[in-house]
Design a protein around this motif. Structure first.
Motif, PDB file in Angstrom:
ATOM      1  N   VAL A 266       0.853  32.111  36.221  1.00  0.00           N
ATOM      2  CA  VAL A 266       2.133  32.387  35.552  1.00  0.00           C
ATOM      3  C   VAL A 266       3.314  32.342  36.521  1.00  0.00           C
TER       4      VAL A 266
ATOM      5  N   SER B 143      10.436  29.909  27.463  1.00  0.00           N
ATOM      6  CA  SER B 143      10.074  31.186  26.849  1.00  0.00           C
ATOM      7  C   SER B 143      11.301  31.861  26.238  1.00  0.00           C
TER       8      SER B 143
ATOM      9  N   GLU C 112       7.968  28.458  35.839  1.00  0.00           N
ATOM     10  CA  GLU C 112       7.657  27.139  35.286  1.00  0.00           C
ATOM     11  C   GLU C 112       8.316  26.015  36.064  1.00  0.00           C
TER      12      GLU C 112
END
Length: 509
Positions: free
Chosen positions: A42, A225, A77
Motif C-alpha cells: 500500500v 482513492s 500509488e
C-alpha cells in the motif's frame, strides 16, 4: 538468547534475502526499473522518507546507500524516479527533455489551476509554449528586467536605511525579515506597478498556498482513492486558497488600472493585459491565466531570492574570511560612494562567486520542480514508465565530492568557481543546475540574479556584521525547513555596524 528474540532474528534472516531478490527482479511488465529501497504493501517506499522532514536529504541517503545515480520509489500509488548524478540529470534535462517536459497534475495542482493554467504547472503543449515565449520575450527579458532597475535600487535603499536606523539599538536585527520585505516589495512593485495596498493579506495567502502544496497529502499520494481525498486530501484547502488569491488579484489589477492613468511605466500586469488585448495568440489569454502567471512569478521569484540571500548572509557570518574579502572588494570598488547601484555591481566579481557558491550549497529548489514522464523512456539504461514523477536532486549532486573535487564539497568556498570558471548555473553544466535546464528551466534567472547581487553588495558595503554576544561562527544555526524553496528554519539575527552611512531615506515598514 530468549526464544522470541531467536525466532524474530530467524524470520528476518529468511525475509531479507527474499526482499533483496525481489528488488533485483524485473517488474511484471518486464521493465528494468532503477534500483530502489524495499517497499511495503500500500504505502510503497513512503516509510523511507518519513524518517526525515527534508525529502532531498532522505532521497540522497537512499541513493548513497544503493550507490545508484537513479533510484525508483513508490510513494503510495505514485511511481517516482530520482536522479542524483550529473549524467542522470543530463539525460532527463537535455537528452530526453521532451519526454519529461510536462508536470504531474495531482488533485491539489488541479485545484490550483482550476481557473487557468500558469507558467509553472501548465501541461506541456501549445499553451505552455505560448506562456513560455511571453515570459522570455516580454516579462523576464534582459530589457524588461533592466526597466525595473529603479525599483530594485530604491527598495535596497530602503533596506539599508532601515538597517542603519536599527543599528543604533542594542537588539540584534532580524536579517531574514528585512531581506524578505525587500524582495517582496521589489517583486510586487515590478509586477503590479506600485506597493500593494493589501500586501500583508496577499503575503499570508501566498504563504498558506505554499504550505498546502508542499505539505503531506494522502489525496495526492493515492489519487484514485476517494476516501484518501476526503480524509487527507488538500484539494479543497487549495481551492479555497485559490479563490482568495484570485480575489486579491482582482483588487491588484484595479489598483494597477488607477496607477496606470497617472504614469507611463509598464508593470508586468500591464504587459499581460496589453498582450491579451492584442488578441494575436493561438490560445487566447484569459483573465484566469493572467492572474495565475502573476501569482506564479511572485511565488517562485520572491521566496527563492529571499531564501538565497538569507543563506548567503548565514554562510558569510560563518566564514569571516570570505566576508572580509567580499567587503574589501565592494568598498574598494565604490570608494565611499553614498549608495550601491547596479552599475557598481557589474564589476563585483567575488560577490557574484558568493551567490554561485550559495546556490551550490543551498539550491533554490533542491529537487527542482517535478516533471512527469510523457512516454516510456530509458535513462542510464533503466526504464522510466509513462506517468512516473521525475525529480532531479540538485542538492545531492552539488554536494557530491565525486563532482566537486578537493575534499571540501560541503564547505562554503566561493574560490572554487575561480578554479572552475567555466562552470555556471545557466543550464549546460549538469553538476550545477539550481535553476534547472532545458525547456522547463526557470525563466526568471536574470531577474533573480539582479535582485540578489544588488542587495548582497549593499549589505556588505554599508555594514559590518557581528553575531549576538557569546556566539561563535560555528554556532550559527543552519537548520532547514521545507517550502517551495528550502528556507532557514529559524530567522537569522545579527548586529549591524555602520561603516558607510547611507543617505537619509524612509525606513521600510
Amino acid at each position: 538468547m530468549e526464544p522470541l528474540t531467536y525466532y524474530v532474528c530467524l524470520f528476518l534472516a529468511l525475509l531479507v534475502p527474499l526482499l533483496l531478490l525481489k528488488l533485483k527482479r524485473r517488474d511484471d511488465d518486464g521493465l528494468r526499473l532503477p534500483p530502489g529501497p524495499w517497499q511495503l504493501p500500500v504505502i510503497g517506499s513512503l516509510h523511507h522518507l518519513l524518517r526525515s522532514p527534508l525529502a532531498h536529504r532522505a532521497m540522497a541517503d537512499i541513493a548513497r546507500q544503493l550507490d545508484a545515480p537513479l533510484i525508483y520509489l513508490k510513494l503510495g500509488e505514485v511511481p517516482v524516479v530520482v536522479a542524483s548524478s550529473p549524467d542522470a540529470a543530463r539525460e532527463i534535462l537535455k537528452t530526453h527533455d521532451v519526454s519529461f517536459a510536462t508536470r504531474p497534475w495531482s488533485p491539489t495542482v488541479k485545484a490550483l489551476t482550476a481557473d487557468g493554467e500558469g507558467l509553472v504547472f501548465a501541461r506541456y503543449g501549445t499553451l505552455w509554449r505560448q506562456l513560455r515565449k511571453i515570459s522570455i520575450t516580454e516579462l523576464l527579458s534582459a530589457r524588461r528586467v533592466q526597466s525595473f532597475r529603479g525599483v530594485r535600487e530604491e527598495e535596497v535603499g530602503r533596506l539599508v536605511a532601515a538597517v542603519a536606523a536599527a543599528a543604533s539599538g542594542e537588539a540584534a536585527v532580524n536579517v531574514s525579515e528585512r531581506i524578505a520585505v525587500l524582495v517582496t516589495d521589489a517583486a510586487v512593485r515590478s509586477m503590479m506597478g506600485d506597493r500593494f495596498e493589501r500586501r500583508d493579506e496577499f503575503l499570508r495567502s501566498i504563504a498558506e498556498g505554499v504550505k498546502i502544496i508542499t505539505g503531506f497529502s494522502l489525496g495526492d499520494l493515492f489519487p484514485s482513492s476517494r476516501l484518501a481525498n476526503l480524509v487527507g486530501g488538500t484539494a479543497s484547502a487549495m481551492a479555497a486558497n485559490h479563490r482568495k488569491q484570485f480575489e486579491l488579484m482582482d483588487y491588484a489589477i484595479k489598483q494597477n488600472e488607477q496607477r496606470r492613468a497617472a504614469t507611463d511605466k509598464d508593470s508586468l500586469v500591464d504587459v499581460l493585459l496589453r498582450i491579451q488585448k492584442e488578441d494575436a495568440l493561438e490560445v487566447p489569454l484569459t483573465m484566469g491565466m493572467i492572474k495565475t502567471v502573476i501569482l506564479d512569478l511572485f511565488g517562485a521569484g520572491s521566496e527563492t531570492s529571499a531564501n538565497t540571500l538569507q543563506w548567503a548572509m548565514s554562510e558569510l557570518v560563518r566564514n569571516p574570511k570570505v566576508m572580509r574579502r567580499a567587503q574589501a572588494e565592494v568598498r574598494e570598488k565604490l570608494q565611499g560612494k553614498p549608495t550601491v547601484t547596479e552599475d557598481d555591481v557589474a564589476g563585483l566579481r567575488y560577490t557574484k562567486l558568493i551567490i554561485k557558491e550559495t546556490l551550490r550549497l543551498h539550491p533554490v529548489v533542491p529537487l527542482l520542480l517535478p516533471r512527469e514522464c510523457r512516454e516510456p523512456c530509458k535513462v542510464l539504461g533503466y526504464h522510466v514508465p509513462k506517468g512516473a514523477t521525475v525529480l532531479v536532486n540538485v542538492w545531492a549532486i552539488s554536494r557530491d565530492p565525486r563532482y566537486w573535487p578537493g575534499g571540501d564539497a560541503e564547505a562554503f568556498r566561493p574560490e572554487r568557481f575561480e578554479e572552475a570558471a567555466a562552470v555556471d548555473f545557466k543550464g549546460t553544466d549538469f553538476e550545477f543546475t539550481p535553476f534547472g535546464a532545458g525547456r522547463r528551466m526557470c525563466p526568471g534567472m536574470v531577474f533573480a540574479q539582479a535582485s540578489m547581487e544588488l542587495a548582497l553588495a549593499a549589505l556588505l558595503y554599508h555594514f559590518d556584521w557581528e553575531l549576538p554576544a557569546g556566539m561563535a561562527p560555528g554556532d550559527v544555526d543552519m537548520a532547514e525547513q521545507m517550502g517551495i524553496a528550502v528556507r532557514r528554519k529559524h530567522d537569522l539575527y545579527l548586529h549591524p555596524v555602520v561603516r558607510v552611512p547611507p543617505p537619509h531615506a524612509a525606513a521600510t515598514p
